[in-house]
Design an enzyme around this catalytic site. Structure first.
Site, PDB file in Angstrom:
ATOM      1  N   LYS A 165      -1.954   6.485   2.002  1.00  0.00           N
ATOM      2  CA  LYS A 165      -1.825   7.016   3.372  1.00  0.00           C
ATOM      3  C   LYS A 165      -3.032   7.917   3.677  1.00  0.00           C
ATOM      4  CE  LYS A 165       1.798   9.343   6.138  1.00  0.00           C
ATOM      5  NZ  LYS A 165       3.194   9.838   6.082  1.00  0.00           N
ATOM      6  N   SER A 224       6.313   8.044   9.461  1.00  0.00           N
ATOM      7  CA  SER A 224       4.913   7.969   9.773  1.00  0.00           C
ATOM      8  C   SER A 224       4.084   7.154   8.770  1.00  0.00           C
ATOM      9  CB  SER A 224       4.328   9.388   9.841  1.00  0.00           C
ATOM     10  OG  SER A 224       4.412  10.030   8.580  1.00  0.00           O
ATOM     11  N   SER A 229       9.420   9.966   6.362  1.00  0.00           N
ATOM     12  CA  SER A 229       8.273   9.094   6.618  1.00  0.00           C
ATOM     13  C   SER A 229       8.021   7.978   5.618  1.00  0.00           C
ATOM     14  CB  SER A 229       7.007   9.928   6.755  1.00  0.00           C
ATOM     15  OG  SER A 229       6.940  10.408   8.058  1.00  0.00           O
TER      16      SER A 229
HETATM   17  N1  GLN Z   1       9.583  11.336  11.996  1.00  0.00           N
HETATM   18  C1  GLN Z   1       9.508  12.630  11.417  1.00  0.00           C
HETATM   19  C2  GLN Z   1       8.568  13.489  12.221  1.00  0.00           C
HETATM   20  O1  GLN Z   1       7.976  12.985  13.125  1.00  0.00           O
HETATM   21  C3  GLN Z   1       9.122  12.535   9.983  1.00  0.00           C
HETATM   22  C4  GLN Z   1       7.674  12.629   9.725  1.00  0.00           C
HETATM   23  C5  GLN Z   1       7.327  12.646   8.267  1.00  0.00           C
HETATM   24  O2  GLN Z   1       8.181  12.569   7.377  1.00  0.00           O
HETATM   25  N2  GLN Z   1       6.045  12.838   8.024  1.00  0.00           N
HETATM   26  O3  GLN Z   1       8.425  14.646  11.969  1.00  0.00           O
END
Ligand code: GLN
Length: 475
Positions: A69, A144, A168
Site C-alpha cells: 500500500k 482504503s 481498511s
Molecule cells: N473507512 C475507514 C475510514 O475512512 C477506515 C479507513 C482505514 O482503515 N484506513 O476511516
C-alpha cells in the site's frame, strides 16, 4: 497452488523467484490499465528476484511477490498515499515491516493504489483514479486498501501489505473475495507507516489464502525499538482448535442476504466440527462509528500538520481531495473545541468501554463471528453522502477501538445488483442507468458479489484466529 506450496517450490528450486515475478509482471502489464490497482513498479524487481535465486539458503518468504500500500515506506519507491500532496515523493528509508520482508527474501513488486491518505472505504478517493474490483466489475473494490486487495484478487502478487485503521484491510478483502487481516494493536511496528490515526492504525497482510496471510504476519510482527507501541509476541502457529465457542451478535442494519449467508456458514462450521455458538451482547457497539470518527479526525489533523509544503511535497490543504480536507477541517474544529473535553476525550472514554465489553465477552466465547461489511458494494461513481460512506465501517471499527485482532475471510457470493442508491438500501434492484464514464452497463445484469465473514479474537490471539479462519475458509 496455494502460497505455501509455491513457497516450497521456490525453496526447493523447482520454480525460480525470477519466473514467479515475471509472471506477475506480465499480468500487471496486461491488466493493470483496466484495474488500476498498482500505481508504480519497483524498477529493480527482476534483479531482486535473481539475487534470491542465487542464495543457497533462502528465507521464509523466498521469492514471493509482494505489493505494498502506498502509505508504507519502501526505500526509493513512490510512497505517495495516492495523494497529489506526496506525488513523486520517494521514501528515503524502509519501514520496519519492509526491512523484515526483505530479510526473509520477499520481493517487493510495487506500490498499490488506495484511498487518499487511507481516508475512505471504497477506493474512490485516490488522486490517481479509482481502483476497479476484479471480482465484481463495475462495483467498488472497497478501501482504503483498495489496491492491495484488488492486486491479490487479480493475481498480481502472492501477498499484499495494507494498513487497517477502521477496516481498511478487511473491507476490501470482503468485496474482492480475499483474506484481509487487522492484527492486534501493538503486534506490528508502524515505523515507516504514514499514519491516519496513530491510536488505531495497524499494518496487516492480505492474501488469497489464510496460510499466506498468517506467514506474512508472523514475519512482520514483533517489538521494534523505533515504535514504542510495539510488543514482542509468540510465533503465529495454526493448530487444530478444538471445542471452540463461537460468539454471535445480533446486529441491526445488516443486509438480510448477507446475514443469512454468515449464519449459514456458522451453522456449517458448528455441524462439521461440533462447535457451539453463544449469543453475546455488546451494549455499546452501536456507538463505534460515533467514537471512531472523532478520534480519526483529531489524530489525522494532528498527523498532517507536517505536510505544510515546506518539507514534503505540497501543502496538504491546497493539494488534497474533498474527503481528506473534510477530516482536516473537522479535526481542526474538534481540536479547538477540545478544551471542553467534549469530543476527543469523550470518544477515548467510549473506546475504553468498548474494549472492556469485548474483554468481558471473550471470557465466555473464543471468537466472535459477524459479517465484515453490512451491505454489498455500491457501483463505482454513485453519489453517496459521507455519512452513508462511513456506515460501511460499522462492523469493522469495533475491533480497532478494542485493539483486538480480526480477519475477513471469503464466506461466499451473493447474486445481485449493487445499487448506487444507497439511501434505499436495496441490493436486489438494478441501478438507474447513467451515462457517466465510470459506470458500467454490465450492472444491468446481476452478478455474483463476494461477501466476507469476520472473525474477531482477543488481543494477541492471532494463532487461534487464523486456525478458526482456516477451518471456515475450507468449507
Ligand atoms: N473507512 C475507514 C475510514 O475512512 C477506515 C479507513 C482505514 O482503515 N484506513 O476511516
Amino acid at each position: 497452488m496455494n502460497t505455501l506450496q509455491k513457497l516450497k517450490q521456490i525453496q526447493e528450486g523447482k520454480l525460480t523467484a525470477e519466473e514467479n515475478i515475471k509472471r506477475f509482471l506480465e499480468k500487471i502489464n496486461k491488466e493493470n490499465k483496466k484495474i488500476n490497482a498498482v500505481l508504480s513498479l519497483n524498477p529493480n524487481v527482476i534483479e531482486d528476484a535473481k539475487k534470491i535465486d542465487t542464495k543457497k539458503k533462502k528465507g521464509r518468504l523466498a521469492g514471493l511477490g509482494i505489493i505494498v500500500k502506498s502509505n508504507i515506506c519502501v526505500q526509493g519507491l513512490e510512497t505517495n498515499c495516492a495523494s497529489r500532496t506526496l506525488e513523486n515523493w520517494k521514501a528515503p528509508y524502509d519501514a520496519t515491516v519492509i526491512e523484515k520482508i526483505k530479510e526473509e527474501d520477499g520481493v517487493i513488486i510495487g506500490m498499490a493504489n488506495m484511498d487518499e491518505f487511507a481516508c475512505g472505504g471504497s477506493g474512490e478517493t485516490s488522486a490517481f483514479g479509482v481502483c476497479q474490483n476484479p471480482a465484481a466489475p463495475g462495483l467498488i473494490p472497497g478501501g482504503s486498501s483498495s489496491g492491495p486487495a484488488a492486486s491479490v484478487a487479480a493475481g498480481f502478487c502472492d501477498l499484499a501489505l495494507g494498513s487497517d485503521t477502521g477496516g481498511s484491510n478487511r473491507n476490501p478483502a470482503s468485496h474482492c473475495g480475499v483474506v484481509g487481516v487487522k492484527p492486534s494493536y501493538g503486534l506490528v511496528s508502524r515505523y515507516g507507516l504514514i499514519d491516519l490515526s496513530m491510536s488505531l492504525d495497524q499494518i496487516g497482510p492480505l492474501c488469497k489464502d489464510v496460510d499466506g496471510a498468517a506467514l506474512l504476519l508472523d514475519v512482520i510482527k514483533g517489538r521494534d525499538e523505533r515504535d514504542p507501541t510495539s510488543f514482542e509476541s509468540k510465533a503465529i502457529e495454526l493448530k487444530d482448535e478444538k471445542k471452540i465457542i463461537v460468539g454471535v451478535l445480533k446486529i441491526r442494519g445488516v443486509d438480510p442476504k448477507i446475514q443469512n449467508l454468515i449464519d449459514e456458514k456458522i451453522k456449517q462450521v458448528c455441524n462439521r466440527f461440533g462447535q457451539k455458538t453463544k449469543e453475546i451482547k455488546l451494549k455499546h457497539i452501536d456507538l463505534a462509528i460515533q467514537t471512531y470518527y472523532p478520534i480519526v479526525y483529531t489524530e489525522f489533523f494532528s498527523g498532517t500538520r507536517k505536510f505544510d509544503g515546506k518539507r514534503f511535497g505540497e501543502k496538504i490543504e491546497k493539494s488534497c481531495g474533498p474527503e481528506v480536507l473534510r477530516r482536516i477541517l473537522g479535526g481542526g474544529e474538534i481540536s479547538r473545541a477540545e478544551y471542553e473535553g467534549r469530543y476527543y476525550k469523550k470518544a477515548l472514554e467510549i473506546k475504553e468501554i468498548i474494549k472492556k465489553e469485548f474483554e468481558k465477552a471473550f471470557k465466555e466465547v473464543d471468537c466472535i463471528i459477524i459479517p465484515t461489511v453490512p451491505r454489498l458494494p455500491h457501483e463505482i461513481g454513485s453519489s453517496i453522502s459521507a455519512k452513508e460512506m462511513y456506515s460501511y465501517d460499522v462492523l469493522t471499527t469495533p475491533a480497532n477501538l478494542a485493539g483486538i485482532c480480526a480477519v475477513s475471510v471469503p464466506a461466499g457470493k451473493i447474486n445481485g445488483f449493487a445499487s448506487g442508491d444507497f439511501a434505499k438500501n436495496s441490493s436486489s434492484r438494478p441501478p438507474a442507468q447513467d451515462s457517466s464514464q465510470n459506470r458500467s452497463n454490465s450492472l444491468t445484469k446481476s452478478q455474483d458479489i463476494p461477501v466476507g465473514l469476520q472473525i474477531l479474537c482477543p488481543a494477541f490471539e492471532e494463532s487461534k484466529m487464523f486456525s478458526i479462519a482456516k477451518r471456515i475458509k475450507g468449507i
